[in-house]
Design a protein around this motif. Sequence first.
Motif, mmCIF file in Angstrom:
data_model
loop_
_atom_site.group_PDB
_atom_site.id
_atom_site.type_symbol
_atom_site.label_atom_id
_atom_site.label_comp_id
_atom_site.label_asym_id
_atom_site.label_seq_id
_atom_site.Cartn_x
_atom_site.Cartn_y
_atom_site.Cartn_z
ATOM 1 N N LYS A 169 0.815 -1.222 0.000
ATOM 2 C CA LYS A 169 0.000 0.000 0.000
ATOM 3 C C LYS A 169 0.847 1.270 0.000
ATOM 4 C CE LYS A 169 -3.711 -2.554 0.472
ATOM 5 N NZ LYS A 169 -4.162 -3.220 -0.714
ATOM 6 N N GLU A 170 2.012 1.205 -0.652
ATOM 7 C CA GLU A 170 2.870 2.372 -0.814
ATOM 8 C C GLU A 170 2.358 3.185 -2.003
ATOM 9 O OE1 GLU A 170 5.970 3.183 0.766
ATOM 10 O OE2 GLU A 170 5.539 1.654 2.265
ATOM 11 N N PRO A 171 2.575 4.482 -2.008
ATOM 12 C CA PRO A 171 2.142 5.283 -3.160
ATOM 13 C C PRO A 171 3.016 4.993 -4.385
ATOM 14 C CG PRO A 171 3.333 6.652 -1.595
ATOM 15 C CD PRO A 171 3.174 5.301 -0.950
ATOM 16 N N LEU A 172 2.397 5.045 -5.550
ATOM 17 C CA LEU A 172 3.131 4.901 -6.804
ATOM 18 C C LEU A 172 3.906 6.194 -7.032
ATOM 19 C CD1 LEU A 172 3.670 3.173 -9.317
ATOM 20 C CD2 LEU A 172 1.688 4.261 -10.377
ATOM 21 N N LYS A 173 5.202 6.066 -7.252
ATOM 22 C CA LYS A 173 6.052 7.248 -7.381
ATOM 23 C C LYS A 173 6.630 7.348 -8.787
ATOM 24 C CE LYS A 173 7.558 7.146 -2.593
ATOM 25 N NZ LYS A 173 8.710 7.055 -1.692
ATOM 26 N N LEU A 174 6.834 8.548 -9.210
ATOM 27 C CA LEU A 174 7.478 8.787 -10.490
ATOM 28 C C LEU A 174 8.920 8.272 -10.482
ATOM 29 C CD1 LEU A 174 6.780 9.962 -13.224
ATOM 30 C CD2 LEU A 174 7.563 12.183 -12.409
ATOM 31 N N ASP A 175 9.514 8.188 -9.304
ATOM 32 C CA ASP A 175 10.880 7.668 -9.186
ATOM 33 C C ASP A 175 10.995 6.241 -9.721
ATOM 34 O OD1 ASP A 175 11.697 10.042 -8.100
ATOM 35 O OD2 ASP A 175 11.649 9.337 -6.032
ATOM 36 N N TYR A 176 9.923 5.460 -9.635
ATOM 37 C CA TYR A 176 9.949 4.109 -10.197
ATOM 38 C C TYR A 176 10.170 4.156 -11.707
ATOM 39 C CZ TYR A 176 7.953 2.497 -5.741
ATOM 40 O OH TYR A 176 7.726 2.214 -4.420
ATOM 41 N N LEU A 177 9.552 5.114 -12.366
ATOM 42 C CA LEU A 177 9.748 5.280 -13.806
ATOM 43 C C LEU A 177 11.198 5.630 -14.102
ATOM 44 C CD1 LEU A 177 8.761 5.586 -16.745
ATOM 45 C CD2 LEU A 177 8.199 7.966 -16.171
ATOM 46 N N TRP A 178 11.759 6.562 -13.355
ATOM 47 C CA TRP A 178 13.149 6.966 -13.592
ATOM 48 C C TRP A 178 14.098 5.791 -13.347
ATOM 49 C CZ3 TRP A 178 11.499 10.367 -16.330
ATOM 50 C CH2 TRP A 178 10.727 11.440 -15.932
#
Length: 113
Positions: free
Chosen positions: A89-98
């Motif tokens: 239940k962690e937030p989806l972060k743009l850092d995952y894309l990077w």
Amino acid sequence: MSPVAATIGLLLVSNVFMTFAWYAHLRTMNDKALWIAILFSWGIAFFEYMLMVPANRIGHTVLSLAQLKIIQEVITLSVFIPFAVLFMKEPLKLDYLWAGLCLMGAVYFMFRS
């Protein structure tokens, strides 16, 4: 089935096991003693190794060690993101894309001729 496809399939399933072994106790066993969480994780990790070792042996017949490692890292991130978002239940972060884009660069350099 090709060795590369078999390797990727086995690594994918093994990563699901290992991600749960490493992190699921953080959500499901906070009220348990540390040694119980360790034994729980080792129990899951056993199945991960039952898949990881054959995956690496099969893969090493056609891939270099560095290529195997990069495939492993891409699969790890591909498994970790849904796990973090859906199970933890962690937030989806743009850092995952990077991070994924950085890994795609690593894939390019490991697999170029």
